[in-house]
Design a protein around this motif. Structure first.
Motif, PDB file in Angstrom:
ATOM      1  N   VAL A 196     -82.776  37.558  46.806  1.00 12.55           N
ATOM      2  CA  VAL A 196     -82.870  37.740  45.348  1.00 12.55           C
ATOM      3  C   VAL A 196     -81.651  38.541  44.864  1.00 12.55           C
ATOM      4  O   VAL A 196     -81.025  38.197  43.849  1.00 12.55           O
ATOM      5  N   GLN A 197     -81.307  39.573  45.610  1.00 16.08           N
ATOM      6  CA  GLN A 197     -80.129  40.369  45.279  1.00 16.08           C
ATOM      7  C   GLN A 197     -78.868  39.495  45.249  1.00 16.08           C
ATOM      8  O   GLN A 197     -78.040  39.626  44.353  1.00 16.08           O
ATOM      9  N   ASN A 198     -78.752  38.600  46.235  1.00 17.83           N
ATOM     10  CA  ASN A 198     -77.596  37.668  46.286  1.00 17.83           C
ATOM     11  C   ASN A 198     -77.489  36.861  45.017  1.00 17.83           C
ATOM     12  O   ASN A 198     -76.409  36.739  44.433  1.00 17.83           O
ATOM     13  N   VAL A 199     -78.618  36.296  44.601  1.00 20.92           N
ATOM     14  CA  VAL A 199     -78.623  35.445  43.406  1.00 20.92           C
ATOM     15  C   VAL A 199     -78.286  36.271  42.166  1.00 20.92           C
ATOM     16  O   VAL A 199     -77.484  35.851  41.326  1.00 20.92           O
ATOM     17  N   LEU A 200     -78.903  37.441  42.060  1.00 20.38           N
ATOM     18  CA  LEU A 200     -78.677  38.254  40.858  1.00 20.38           C
ATOM     19  C   LEU A 200     -77.205  38.667  40.765  1.00 20.38           C
ATOM     20  O   LEU A 200     -76.640  38.711  39.669  1.00 20.38           O
ATOM     21  N   LYS A 201     -76.586  38.895  41.922  1.00 23.58           N
ATOM     22  CA  LYS A 201     -75.142  39.219  41.906  1.00 23.58           C
ATOM     23  C   LYS A 201     -74.351  37.997  41.465  1.00 23.58           C
ATOM     24  O   LYS A 201     -73.467  38.081  40.616  1.00 23.58           O
ATOM     25  N   LYS A 202     -74.696  36.831  42.029  1.00 19.58           N
ATOM     26  CA  LYS A 202     -73.971  35.599  41.673  1.00 19.58           C
ATOM     27  C   LYS A 202     -74.120  35.271  40.192  1.00 19.58           C
ATOM     28  O   LYS A 202     -73.240  34.683  39.592  1.00 19.58           O
ATOM     29  N   GLU A 203     -75.275  35.613  39.613  1.00 17.95           N
ATOM     30  CA  GLU A 203     -75.521  35.281  38.201  1.00 17.95           C
ATOM     31  C   GLU A 203     -75.211  36.451  37.258  1.00 17.95           C
ATOM     32  O   GLU A 203     -75.532  36.394  36.074  1.00 17.95           O
ATOM     33  N   ASN A 204     -74.623  37.511  37.820  1.00 18.59           N
ATOM     34  CA  ASN A 204     -74.307  38.700  36.994  1.00 18.59           C
ATOM     35  C   ASN A 204     -75.537  39.287  36.325  1.00 18.59           C
ATOM     36  O   ASN A 204     -75.521  39.634  35.139  1.00 18.59           O
ATOM     37  N   LEU A 205     -76.618  39.375  37.082  1.00 19.30           N
ATOM     38  CA  LEU A 205     -77.887  39.858  36.519  1.00 19.30           C
ATOM     39  C   LEU A 205     -78.393  41.070  37.305  1.00 19.30           C
ATOM     40  O   LEU A 205     -79.599  41.187  37.527  1.00 19.30           O
ATOM     41  N   THR A 206     -77.490  41.927  37.718  1.00 13.17           N
ATOM     42  CA  THR A 206     -77.902  43.021  38.596  1.00 13.17           C
ATOM     43  C   THR A 206     -78.844  44.015  37.907  1.00 13.17           C
ATOM     44  O   THR A 206     -79.495  44.816  38.563  1.00 13.17           O
ATOM     45  N   ASP A 207     -78.927  43.947  36.558  1.00 14.44           N
ATOM     46  CA  ASP A 207     -79.859  44.833  35.843  1.00 14.44           C
ATOM     47  C   ASP A 207     -81.114  44.056  35.414  1.00 14.44           C
ATOM     48  O   ASP A 207     -81.705  44.340  34.365  1.00 14.44           O
ATOM     49  N   TYR A 208     -81.506  43.084  36.219  1.00 12.51           N
ATOM     50  CA  TYR A 208     -82.590  42.164  35.822  1.00 12.51           C
ATOM     51  C   TYR A 208     -83.963  42.823  35.709  1.00 12.51           C
ATOM     52  O   TYR A 208     -84.830  42.339  34.995  1.00 12.51           O
ATOM     53  N   LEU A 209     -84.156  43.906  36.439  1.00 13.52           N
ATOM     54  CA  LEU A 209     -85.491  44.526  36.510  1.00 13.52           C
ATOM     55  C   LEU A 209     -85.929  45.025  35.127  1.00 13.52           C
ATOM     56  O   LEU A 209     -85.208  45.767  34.482  1.00 13.52           O
ATOM     57  N   PRO A 210     -87.147  44.585  34.659  1.00 13.48           N
ATOM     58  CA  PRO A 210     -87.576  45.041  33.330  1.00 13.48           C
ATOM     59  C   PRO A 210     -87.941  46.528  33.313  1.00 13.48           C
ATOM     60  O   PRO A 210     -88.245  47.090  34.331  1.00 13.48           O
TER      61      PRO A 210
END
Ligand SMILES: N[C@@H](CCC(=O)N[C@@H](CS)C(=O)NCC(=O)O)C(=O)O
Length: 210
Positions: A196-210
């Motif tokens: 999940v961390q890999n994907v969030l980095k690839k999608e520039n979503l590292t602050d995804y957590l609500p």
């Protein structure tokens, strides 16, 4: 396989599944703002929506639910979906269907209120109605997470890839999950998974957590 996705959309669910399953794929990023790969997307999916998967055999698959199931079956040893003829598989697909047809759809009025009504007060009314619906769905999810690490039990499935992705949208529409202790810890648990961390980095979503 070719995977059409757009960052910060529902296609993140399939992106997570691809990484969790360790499958080889060519990512094709679509951006409507930058007009990136939009014409190509429209050719493979006349609805103009992501996600789209082009299989190794060159076949086109659309819809999160179908792509997630297809991907999980490419690597059954990862157990992101139980084997055919097992009730666990049906339960997992039931949650996938819930996310697709109840949860994700409940957010649409937030993103499309301007197309739905002309006046600001009517748009706000529509958003209030959607917020109420989302709150009731959050209560339902909260109850279903009691005593569980993941939505169908103690291991991660494609339903979690999708549920996590859409629950992340609560932050963008300013619906707090703080009062939902099970959801809050569930989101953190999924967020911390290496794939999940890999994907969030690839999608520039590292602050995804609500
Ligand atoms: N029911 C479809 C929904 C797909 C969908 O709405 N995709 C959105 C992103 S979350 C999209 O591509 N929207 C762009 C558009 O429709 O123009 C699925 O589950 O795959």
């Amino acid at each position: 396989m070719k995977f059409y996705f757009s960052t910060a959309t529902c296609s993140t669910a399939c992106h997570i599944a691809l990484e969790e399953l360790g499958l080889e794929y060519t990512p094709i990023e679509v951006s409507w703002k930058r007009d990136q790969n939009v014409a190509e997307l429209n050719k493979v999916n006349p609805l103009g929506a992501v996600p789209v998967l082009i299989t190794k055999q060159g076949k086109t698959l659309t819809q999160n639910a179908a792509i997630l199931e297809y991907l999980a079956d490419q690597n059954p040893t990862a157990k992101l979906l139980a084997e055919k003829d097992s009730f666990e598989r049906n339960q997992t697909m039931s949650w996938v269907a819930f996310v697709a047809s109840d949860l994700q759809k409940a957010f649409s009025p937030f993103f499309q209120s301007k197309e739905m009504a002309d006046t600001e007060s009517a748009q706000n009314q529509i958003k209030e109605f959607a917020a109420k619906k989302i709150h009731s769905l959050l209560d339902y999810i909260e109850q279903n997470l009691v005593g569980k690490d993941y939505i169908i039990g103690n291991h991660f499935t494609i339903a979690d890839a999708y549920l996590f992705t859409i629950l992340g949208w609560t932050k963008w529409v300013k619906i707090s999950i703080v009062g939902h202790k099970n959801i809050t810890s569930y989101m953190k648990r999924v967020f911390e998974r290496p794939a999940v961390q890999n994907v969030l980095k690839k999608e520039n979503l590292t602050d995804y957590l609500p």
